[in-house]
Design a protein around this motif. Sequence first.
Motif, short mmCIF file in Angstrom:
data_model
loop_
_atom_site.label_atom_id
_atom_site.label_comp_id
_atom_site.label_asym_id
_atom_site.label_seq_id
_atom_site.Cartn_x
_atom_site.Cartn_y
_atom_site.Cartn_z
N ARG A 1 0.88 -1.14 -0.06
CA ARG A 1 -0.13 -0.05 0.02
C ARG A 1 1.08 1.43 0.00
O ARG A 1 1.14 1.80 1.17
CB ARG A 1 -0.89 -0.01 1.37
CG ARG A 1 -1.98 -1.19 1.19
CD ARG A 1 -2.92 -0.92 2.26
NE ARG A 1 -3.48 0.34 2.23
CZ ARG A 1 -4.52 0.81 3.17
NH1 ARG A 1 -4.44 0.27 4.49
NH2 ARG A 1 -4.96 1.85 3.22
N ILE A 2 1.47 1.65 -1.01
CA ILE A 2 2.32 2.56 -1.37
C ILE A 2 1.80 3.95 -0.70
O ILE A 2 2.47 4.72 -0.10
CB ILE A 2 2.67 3.07 -2.85
CG1 ILE A 2 2.99 1.47 -3.58
CG2 ILE A 2 3.92 4.08 -3.07
CD1 ILE A 2 4.14 0.85 -3.01
N ASP A 3 0.63 4.26 -1.20
CA ASP A 3 -0.28 5.64 -0.80
C ASP A 3 -0.01 5.57 1.02
O ASP A 3 0.20 6.73 1.64
CB ASP A 3 -1.53 5.86 -1.16
CG ASP A 3 -2.36 4.67 -0.82
OD1 ASP A 3 -1.97 3.56 -0.31
OD2 ASP A 3 -3.44 4.83 -0.91
N ALA A 4 -0.45 4.58 1.86
CA ALA A 4 -0.44 4.70 3.23
C ALA A 4 1.06 4.12 3.97
O ALA A 4 0.97 4.42 5.13
CB ALA A 4 -1.36 3.21 3.67
N GLY A 5 2.06 3.99 2.92
CA GLY A 5 3.22 3.61 3.52
C GLY A 5 3.43 2.13 4.28
O GLY A 5 4.10 2.07 5.43
#
Length: 415
Positions: free
Chosen positions: A124-128
Motif C-alpha cells: 500500500r504505497i499511498d499508506a506507506g
Amino acid sequence: MKVTVQVKLEPTPEQASALAVTLSACNDAASWVGKIAFETGEFKNFSLRKLVYAQVKDRWGLGAQAAQHVIKKVCDAYAALWANARAGNLGHQASRRYRQATQRPIRFRLDGAQPYDDRMLSWRIDAGTVSIWTIKGRLKNVAFSGSPAQLQKLALHRRGESDLLCRDGSWFLVATCDVPEAELNDQPDDFLGVDLGIVNIATTSDGEVMAGRQLNRLRARDRRLRRKLQQRNTKSAKRRARRRRRKEARRAKDINHKIAKRIVTEAERTGRGIALEDLTGIRERVRLRKPQRVTFHSWSFAQLEGFIAYKARRAGVPVVYVDPAYTSRTCAECGHVDKANRVSQARFACRSCGFVDHADRNGSRNIRARGLELWRRGAPSAAPASSGLRGAGRMRRVEPLDARRASPVASMAGG
C-alpha cells in the motif's frame, strides 16, 4: 529494464520478532533442501520439489508459496555456483578453494534474503505500509519508509518479486521495478571519454575531474581507524567496528552513483555517447608499488562502470568500451606514443609535439577518440540488457548466499 528499489521496514517489536522467526525458518529449510539436493543429485526445480516439498511445509510450518520459493532459491544458488565453477571463478579444480566449494552442500545464512511474491506480500504505497506473510500469521500494516523518488518508482513500475532481508538489526524490502527505457540515440554527435583512475576517480574529455584527493584522504582515515580498532581488540572497539563496517562501502556506492549520474546527464544533454575503458582483468594485469595497492584494490571500478552503463541505457545514451592500452602514453594531439610522455601522475608532456596537459584529461581524450572510431566502424552500444550489469554482477539479484562453499562434483562435471 529491471532495477531494484530498497525501502526500510519499520516493524513493531512483535512484528520484528515474527519476521526474524520466519526468515530463520526459511533459510534453515533452504540449507536442509540444499543438503538433500547435494546427496540425491536432484537440482532441477520440479524434480527437487517432488522430494522435499511436503517435508518443508510440515517440518518448518511454511506456506505453499514460501516452500516453493525456498526450493527455487536452492536451485538458483546451485546454478550460480556451477556457472562460477565453469567460468573459473573458483580457481582450477586442484585448488583449495575449488575443493572446499565442491565437498559440502550449499548452506544459507539464517538472516539471508527470502523472496516474496504478490501472494505473500501486498503493498500500500499511498499508506506507506505492507501486508506480509510470516509463519506466525499475516502481518498487516507494517510501516516502511523511502525517498519520494523511490516511492514514485514503486507505485509506477513495481513488478515481480520482492526480497525480505535483515541487515545489522534493520529490516528491508528490495522490490523489482520494470522501468521503461528511452529510445537509443543511434546517431550521437560525439562521444564523452571517461578515464578512471586512483587519484581522480573519473575524468572526462571535457576536463571535468570528479572525486579525487579529498575522497582518498577520507578512505585512508577510515583504514587507519579500522586498523586501530582491530589492534585494540576490546568489546567497545569491536562494537564500534561493527557500526562502521559498511560505512566506506556506502560512501563509495553513493559517490559512484553521483559520478555516473553526472556523466550520463552531460552526455544526454549534449547528444553524445559515452566511451569507457574495458578494465576487465585490470587488477591482475597492473603492477603497482606497495603504497598504491590498497587504494587501487579497494575502489569499485566495476560498480562505477555498471552504474554508468545502466543509467545510460535508461537515458538512451550509447556506451562503447575501448581498449585502454597506452591511452596514458599517447598524445591526444599528434598521436605519438612514448612512455616518457607521462612525466608524472598528473602531468603529460609529449616528446614529439610538445603538447602539455593534465595526464587524466589527455587519457580521456584518447578514450573519446577510440570510442568515436569504434562507433563509426559499426560497433553496437555495449550498455547491458536488463538481465545484468556488465562487470558488476546481475542487475536483478537477491542477497548473496553462501554458495561458494558447495558444489556437487558429479553434476558439475556432467552439466
